[in-house]
Scaffold this motif. Sequence first.
Motif, PDB file in Angstrom:
ATOM      1  N   ARG A  78       0.719  -1.445  -0.115  1.00  0.00           N
ATOM      2  CA  ARG A  78       0.277   0.044  -0.013  1.00  0.00           C
ATOM      3  C   ARG A  78       1.158   1.246   0.045  1.00  0.00           C
ATOM      4  NH1 ARG A  78      -5.088   1.347   3.165  1.00  0.00           N
ATOM      5  NH2 ARG A  78      -5.367  -0.453   3.119  1.00  0.00           N
ATOM      6  N   ASP A 127      -7.964  -0.293  -6.996  1.00  0.00           N
ATOM      7  CA  ASP A 127      -7.007   0.494  -5.772  1.00  0.00           C
ATOM      8  C   ASP A 127      -6.087   1.314  -6.393  1.00  0.00           C
ATOM      9  OD1 ASP A 127      -9.073  -0.013  -3.605  1.00  0.00           O
ATOM     10  OD2 ASP A 127      -8.835  -1.785  -3.077  1.00  0.00           O
ATOM     11  N   GLN A 129      -4.580   2.292  -4.457  1.00  0.00           N
ATOM     12  CA  GLN A 129      -3.045   2.601  -3.140  1.00  0.00           C
ATOM     13  C   GLN A 129      -2.557   1.331  -3.069  1.00  0.00           C
ATOM     14  OE1 GLN A 129      -5.247   2.755   0.250  1.00  0.00           O
ATOM     15  NE2 GLN A 129      -6.943   1.818  -0.719  1.00  0.00           N
TER      16      GLN A 129
END
Length: 160
Positions: A78, A127, A129
Amino acid sequence: MELNRDDHLDVEDFLVLPHLETHKEPAATCSSLKAKPSITLSPVNGSRWDLPRNYEGYVVERMEGEDAGKFKVSFRTRSCIEIMDDGYKWRKYGKKKIKNNPNPRHYYRCSREGCKVKKRVEREREDEQFVITTYEGKHNHENPAAATSLPPHQNPLGYH
DNA sequence: CGGATTTGACCGGCGC
DNA sequence: GCGCCGGTCAAATCCG
């Protein structure tokens, strides 16, 4: 016998391999990510990779054909930055748009002479991230930023 | 000035 | 056999 055929890995493989999911940090850690020490991972005998501390899961893939006997590791992080300083010097040699993924994939190679380690970085489809990083091959040399092997008088990194 | 990036071209593998 | 797709090359460019 057909099982070895498709042990190539997809992004989905990461989703089912949570290694440490409790390590959730806000996006503010982006800058500090570079300076963070790495974790040395040795999932296979003789293989060794340096992963960032906040990786969330990894997959090790055994190579076939010419490269049989070698391994490849992919991990999921992440992070809001794609290029993480893992201590090695990387030279980018390609960028490609991948189907099913709006984000491009970046190809890197270790700058060291004779070191054929490759690295590929791509952002996850949904995502943004999450970043998928894949290391391929073994390093020719020690990690130049490995604090343990640094000369006693020199400290270029990690000096606050 | 030397080395790293950038970016489209090129190419080989694979599936249809 | 052909076209899609992913990986690499390489020349121009950038940057410290």
